[in-house]
Design an enzyme around this catalytic site. Structure first.
Site, mmCIF file in Angstrom:
data_model
loop_
_atom_site.group_PDB
_atom_site.id
_atom_site.type_symbol
_atom_site.label_atom_id
_atom_site.label_comp_id
_atom_site.label_asym_id
_atom_site.label_seq_id
_atom_site.Cartn_x
_atom_site.Cartn_y
_atom_site.Cartn_z
ATOM 1 N N ASN A 7 0.865 -1.180 0.000
ATOM 2 C CA ASN A 7 0.000 0.000 0.000
ATOM 3 C C ASN A 7 0.904 1.232 0.000
ATOM 4 O OD1 ASN A 7 -1.847 1.987 0.499
ATOM 5 N ND2 ASN A 7 -2.699 1.079 2.357
ATOM 6 N N LEU A 208 -15.946 3.748 9.606
ATOM 7 C CA LEU A 208 -15.734 5.007 10.326
ATOM 8 C C LEU A 208 -14.330 5.030 10.907
ATOM 9 C CD1 LEU A 208 -19.161 4.946 12.232
ATOM 10 C CD2 LEU A 208 -18.671 5.973 10.000
ATOM 11 N N ASN A 210 -10.380 7.561 10.375
ATOM 12 C CA ASN A 210 -9.948 8.941 10.150
ATOM 13 C C ASN A 210 -10.611 9.460 8.868
ATOM 14 O OD1 ASN A 210 -8.568 11.181 11.031
ATOM 15 N ND2 ASN A 210 -6.844 10.743 9.661
ATOM 16 N N ARG A 240 -11.340 16.022 7.166
ATOM 17 C CA ARG A 240 -12.081 16.411 5.952
ATOM 18 C C ARG A 240 -13.487 16.883 6.318
ATOM 19 N NH1 ARG A 240 -11.060 10.849 3.091
ATOM 20 N NH2 ARG A 240 -8.885 10.742 3.656
ATOM 21 N N ASP A 282 -8.457 13.218 16.074
ATOM 22 C CA ASP A 282 -8.633 11.881 16.636
ATOM 23 C C ASP A 282 -9.896 11.833 17.490
ATOM 24 O OD1 ASP A 282 -8.347 9.555 18.459
ATOM 25 O OD2 ASP A 282 -6.412 9.361 17.438
ATOM 26 N N ARG A 284 -10.783 9.864 19.780
ATOM 27 C CA ARG A 284 -10.550 9.651 21.221
ATOM 28 C C ARG A 284 -10.331 10.978 21.940
ATOM 29 N NH1 ARG A 284 -6.435 4.788 20.050
ATOM 30 N NH2 ARG A 284 -6.103 6.144 18.278
ATOM 31 N N GLY A 330 -11.480 2.039 12.583
ATOM 32 C CA GLY A 330 -10.997 2.497 13.895
ATOM 33 C C GLY A 330 -12.092 2.968 14.845
HETATM 34 P P1 AMP Z 1 -8.592 4.397 11.230
HETATM 35 O O1 AMP Z 1 -8.494 5.476 10.189
HETATM 36 O O2 AMP Z 1 -9.512 3.283 10.821
HETATM 37 O O3 AMP Z 1 -7.264 3.913 11.717
HETATM 38 O O4 AMP Z 1 -9.307 5.067 12.509
HETATM 39 C C1 AMP Z 1 -8.762 6.155 13.223
HETATM 40 C C2 AMP Z 1 -9.810 6.647 14.238
HETATM 41 O O5 AMP Z 1 -10.268 5.537 14.989
HETATM 42 C C3 AMP Z 1 -9.269 7.669 15.219
HETATM 43 O O6 AMP Z 1 -10.173 8.761 15.276
HETATM 44 C C4 AMP Z 1 -9.227 6.951 16.559
HETATM 45 O O7 AMP Z 1 -9.720 7.763 17.585
HETATM 46 C C5 AMP Z 1 -10.129 5.752 16.389
HETATM 47 N N1 AMP Z 1 -9.523 4.559 16.950
HETATM 48 C C6 AMP Z 1 -8.628 3.766 16.340
HETATM 49 N N2 AMP Z 1 -8.263 2.739 17.156
HETATM 50 C C7 AMP Z 1 -8.921 2.904 18.299
HETATM 51 C C8 AMP Z 1 -8.967 2.186 19.546
HETATM 52 N N3 AMP Z 1 -8.239 1.084 19.751
HETATM 53 N N4 AMP Z 1 -9.765 2.667 20.493
HETATM 54 C C9 AMP Z 1 -10.483 3.761 20.290
HETATM 55 N N5 AMP Z 1 -10.489 4.488 19.152
HETATM 56 C C10 AMP Z 1 -9.723 4.066 18.169
#
Ligand code: AMP
Length: 398
Positions: A7, A208, A210, A240, A282, A284, A330
């Site tokens: 990737n 859902l 980033n 975005r 983020d 979280r 995520g």
């Molecule tokens: P991704 O783009 O799929 O990696 O997702 C990123 C988003 O998912 C961020 O906003 C994080 O806050 C959330 N996220 C990813 N992993 C976790 C986790 N283990 N616990 C809580 N939130 C997470």
């Protein structure tokens, strides 16, 4: 059969080596800061992670380092790169020509070059990664798996924008959709988990993360999706904006004297959760801030969950019903608070979750959070785009 999945991003290159007989990942990792320094992290299950700082002037050099690590006496998992039976490339955009995963050849790479104007961010690095792999592994069969191809069955009235028609015919302006490999994997996995034929199910899959997108899947085929001409359209994301009134764009450009590139930067990198909260992209961090009373963080969470709700509602209408609602990626997999906010007051659509199961879910496996009174199954299904790419590559390169 051993398959390497690649990737390539503009300054990064991620890899995973699969053993297809067991389905196990033998090694994975990533190169970062390509063209501006360089760092590599290499992970082998059961061993300590290995990280190095190394000059990475190009994707070619990054791949050479990856091949060196995969075959290294201490850190490697294979004795020669000849043990790699096939390479699968993640490619965001296949244009109108590549409507399914296909073997990599000159014709494909040349076509992908022609669609760089509609895929300026992801196209060039994907092409670089493919060219580097073909040069370094000239005898190894290679396949490309396109994020857009899951949407090739979407009907024209759902992919044409209400603009002068020539922008579609001459400039390729239409909905393409993205994250298709994830939505395809998750919809198949959902049917498998439920022990049903995917052809019998109406689903809405919510990826859902980033970047976020929602897809309506009828009988295993995508019929509509929230991302459009670019991954910018749809719900608010980490940085975005998602969909906004298009006239806001010339208004802000004129008022603040922004160039088209500067405006694109605002929409792509400074909006979404980051833009609304002024704190973080983020989820979280936004949730933590909201829990501490930050009003803009609370506003961002409400905007996000309401944006998701609105799309789910519209897709129930388009599908004329719904059997399964799926959360993945995520945020979708990990954040029970967001799932709760999205599914709140959705009983009119037959969607009710079990609050306990939603909160005390098991990570990393498909998990049922359907409430007792729900007419619709509600599931968390972890995505695995790399494995889906490896499966397609195996089929095409056997
Ligand atoms: P991704 O783009 O799929 O990696 O997702 C990123 C988003 O998912 C961020 O906003 C994080 O806050 C959330 N996220 C990813 N992993 C976790 C986790 N283990 N616990 C809580 N939130 C997470």
């Amino acid at each position: 059969m051993k398959i390497l999945v690649i990737n390539s991003g503009s300054s990064s290159l991620k890899y995973q080596l699969f053993d297809m007989e067991s389905g196990n990942v033998l090694a994975k990792g990533g190169c970062e800061r390509i063209g501006a320094g360089g760092a590599v992290t290499h992970k082998v299950p059961g061993r300590e992670n290995y990280s190095i700082e190394v000059d990475l002037p190009s994707h070619d050099r990054a791949l050479e380092i990856v091949f060196g690590l995969l075959t290294d006496k201490e850190h490697g998992v294979i004795s020669s790169i000849d043990e790699i039976d096939a390479v699968g490339h993640r490619v965001a955009h296949g244009g109108e020509k590549y409507t399914k995963s296909s073997r990599v050849d000159d014709e494909m790479i040349n076509y992908l070059e022609t669609i760089v104007p509609i895929n300026p961010l992801h196209g060039p690095p994907a092409i670089k990664g493919m060219r580097a792999c073909v040069r370094l592994l000239p005898k190894t069969p290679q396949a490309a798996v396109f994020d857009t191809s899951f949407y090739s069955d979407i009907e024209d009235f759902r992919y044409i924008y209400a603009l002068p028609y020539e922008y579609y015919t001459e400039d390729g302006v239409r909905r393409y959709g993205f994250h298709g490999t994830s939505h395809r994997y998750v919809s198949q996995k959902t049917a498998e988990f439920l022990g049903k034929d995917v052809k019998t199910l109406k689903m809405i899959t919510c990826h859902l993360g980033n970047g976020s997108s929602i897809t309506a899947v009828d009988g295993g085929k995508a019929i509509d999706t929230s991302m459009g001409f670019t991954p910018q359209e749809g719900i608010p994301m980490g940085t975005r904006s998602g969909s906004i009134d298009p006239t806001i764009i010339p208004f802000i450009m004129k008022k603040h004297g922004l160039s088209p590139d500067e405006m694109a930067d605002v929409l792509n990198k400074k909006s979404g959760l980051l833009g609304i909260t002024g704190l973080s992209n983020d989820f979280r961090n936004c949730l933590a801030a909201s829990n501490e009373g930050n009003e803009r963080a609370t506003l961002a969470l409400k905007m996000l969950s309401n944006g998701i709700k609105k799309i789910i509602g519209s897709y129930v209408a388009e599908l004329n019903g719904l059997d399964v609602l799926v959360f993945t990626a995520g945020i979708g997999e990990n954040q029970y608070e967001l799932r709760r906010m999205v599914c709140e007051n959705m009983d009119a659509l037959g969607i009710v979750i079990d609050e306990e199961k939603n909160k005390n879910f098991t990570r990393g496996i498909p998990f049922d959070i359907t409430g007792e009174k729900s007419k619709v199954k509600v599931l968390i299904v972890p995505t695995d785009e790399e494995y889906m790419i490896a499966l397609d590559t195996q089929r095409l390169c056997k």
